[in-house]
Design an enzyme around this catalytic site. Structure first.
Site, short mmCIF file in Angstrom:
data_model
loop_
_atom_site.label_atom_id
_atom_site.label_comp_id
_atom_site.label_asym_id
_atom_site.label_seq_id
_atom_site.Cartn_x
_atom_site.Cartn_y
_atom_site.Cartn_z
N SER A 182 0.61 -1.34 -0.20
CA SER A 182 0.10 0.08 0.05
C SER A 182 0.72 1.25 0.10
O SER A 182 0.38 2.42 -0.61
CB SER A 182 -1.04 -0.12 1.27
OG SER A 182 -0.20 -0.23 2.26
N HIS A 210 -5.05 -3.23 -3.08
CA HIS A 210 -4.63 -1.99 -4.08
C HIS A 210 -4.49 -2.83 -5.52
O HIS A 210 -3.92 -2.27 -6.32
CB HIS A 210 -3.38 -1.50 -3.53
CG HIS A 210 -3.53 -0.56 -2.67
ND1 HIS A 210 -3.84 0.63 -2.56
CD2 HIS A 210 -3.34 -0.97 -1.04
CE1 HIS A 210 -4.10 1.08 -1.24
NE2 HIS A 210 -3.84 0.33 -0.41
N LYS A 240 -11.45 0.99 -2.25
CA LYS A 240 -10.52 1.45 -2.99
C LYS A 240 -10.98 1.58 -4.64
O LYS A 240 -11.80 2.25 -4.77
CB LYS A 240 -9.19 0.78 -2.56
CG LYS A 240 -8.76 1.43 -1.55
CD LYS A 240 -7.58 0.62 -0.76
CE LYS A 240 -7.44 1.20 0.64
NZ LYS A 240 -6.65 0.37 1.42
C1 LIG Z 1 -6.85 -0.14 2.95
C2 LIG Z 1 -6.36 -1.22 3.05
C3 LIG Z 1 -7.03 -2.25 4.04
C4 LIG Z 1 -7.98 -2.00 4.76
O1 LIG Z 1 -9.24 -2.00 3.89
P1 LIG Z 1 -10.55 -1.09 4.45
O2 LIG Z 1 -11.78 -1.64 3.55
O3 LIG Z 1 -10.38 0.29 4.08
O4 LIG Z 1 -10.72 -1.42 5.79
C5 LIG Z 1 -6.32 -3.64 4.16
N1 LIG Z 1 -5.33 -3.72 3.42
C6 LIG Z 1 -4.50 -2.89 2.64
C7 LIG Z 1 -3.49 -3.52 2.24
C8 LIG Z 1 -5.11 -2.01 2.62
O5 LIG Z 1 -4.48 -0.74 1.89
#
Ligand SMILES: *Cc1c(COP(=O)(O)O)cnc(C)c1O
Length: 385
Positions: A182, A210, A240
């Site tokens: 991330s 991602h 995302k």
């Molecule tokens: C954003 C993210 C999460 C968390 O996901 P949410 O749905 O926002 O709680 C988990 N793992 C990674 C790698 C992330 O970037």
């Protein structure tokens, strides 16, 4: 002063001294690319809305229709009465996308990881986690009573060494990694980790937060290389590229059945609201029918990196590691004064001494803005790094 208030003040003052205090800034998402902050319009390169689907007319319409039909909230946990029909549809579509038998939708990605790992790992088991894996994979691992071990970032040899040392004494074993990291944007060596997992009877959990929607033709990191890796647990988020909210895991039918009866973050938390599930379903329609559109965030990231003189990225995420937290804030300020929002990422989100600017590219970023940003980065940031 109340001892609690004194504690909070002292803690904040210490963070302030190290430039590590965070503040939450109100951000109005105009069209998703342009945002309003502090009364100014900025072009944002700090959103994970890679396909700009939070503002897509069909995705919005689907969410509104779902509210009209089913209401604003799920009203209960999925195991009680919260399991509305859109969740079943969404799980079918996610399983199809990832090529697994089944899927389970959670309230968020964080809830997914903190539910999945403790449901599978207990006393006497082992969890290997990439040192740069997301905080919620670490959180999920740490709330188990298993033996939690960090392996060096993307270092399959180190993971192998740890398995040689610890596997035979352990009952079950999981290897957990981000598919795309991330804060670094690089791809995990999933094929090699898959082989390693198989050789040591470990289960591979890949967090594709991602990757989904933006690499591997929209199917995610597991589909980004020619040979498909052997992954038992495909986890990810709807928040995302899918422009919604919620988390998921795709796996075999027995594994999903077990998670649905044992994952505490599923059982003891209210089901995802209908609007979020409907938006994710509409986003999947876009992702499955428009592969060229899904390729745009990465193409934009590559155009930027090439123009700025940075290495070719694997994903829409491009980091510039500045080092010191104060310097990262200053670099972010330079860009903000020129109309670009690139939020500085500081410890503990990244390891100490690796504070950075994290650029996230989306499908609808303007070519001229990208060129102007690359120019600024070359002359004002990299020239002084
Ligand atoms: C954003 C993210 C999460 C968390 O996901 P949410 O749905 O926002 O709680 C988990 N793992 C990674 C790698 C992330 O970037």
């Amino acid at each position: 002063m109340h001892s609690l208030d004194r504690f909070a003040r002292e803690k904040l003052a210490a963070l302030e001294r190290d430039a590590l205090r965070r503040t939450i800034v109100e951000t109005v998402p105009d069209d998703g690319i342009h945002v309003m902050r502090g009364g100014r319009q900025l072009v944002s390169f700090s959103s994970n809305d890679y396909l700009n689907l939070t503002q897509h007319p069909k995705v919005k319409e689907a969410a509104i229709d779902a509210i009209r039909r089913y209401g604003t909230g799920a009203g209960a946990s999925r195991l009680i009465t919260g399991n509305h029909p859109l969740l079943t549809q969404l799980e079918e579509r996610l399983a199809q996308l990832k090529g697994t038998e089944a899927a389970c939708v959670f309230g968020s990605g964080y809830l997914a990881n903190t539910g999945i790992i403790p449901a599978l790992i207990g006393e006497g088991d082992v969890v290997l986690v990439d040192e740069l894996a997301h905080a919620c994979l670490w959180a999920g691992a740490r709330i188990t009573s298993g033996n939690v071990l960090a392996f060096r970032h993307n270092d399959v040899g180190h993971a192998e060494q740890l398995l040689r040392q610890h596997r035979s004494a352990a009952g079950r074993a999981i290897i957990a990694t981000d598919g795309i990291f991330s804060m670094d944007g690089d791809l995990a060596p999933l094929a090699e980790l898959g082989n390693l997992a198989e050789a040591h009877d470990a289960w591979l959990l890949v967090d594709d937060a991602h990757g989904i929607g933006v690499v591997g033709g929209g199917r995610g990191a597991a589909f980004a290389s020619p040979r498909q890796p052997d992954i038992q647990l495909h986890m990810g988020t709807l928040s995302k590229a899918l422009g919604s909210y919620g988390g998921y895991v795709c796996a075999s039918q027995p594994v999903i059945d077990l998670l649905k009866t044992r994952a505490r973050t599923l059982i003891y938390s209210t089901a995802l609201p209908p609007a979020s599930a409907a938006a994710a379903l509409a986003a999947l329609d876009v992702i499955e029918s428009e592969p060229e559109y899904c390729a745009r965030p990465l193409a934009n990231a590559r155009a930027f990196a090439s123009a700025a003189g940075l290495p070719k990225p694997d994903s829409p995420i491009v980091p510039i590691i500045v080092g010191d937290a104060r310097d990262a804030l200053e670099a972010s300020d330079i860009l903000e004064r020129e109309g670009f929002l690139v939020v500085a990422i500081r410890p503990p989100t990244v390891p100490a001494g690796t504070a950075r600017l994290r650029f996230a590219f989306t499908a609808l970023h303007d070519k001229g803005d990208i060129a102007r940003l690359a120019d600024l980065v070359r002359t004002r940031i990299l020239a002084h790094a």
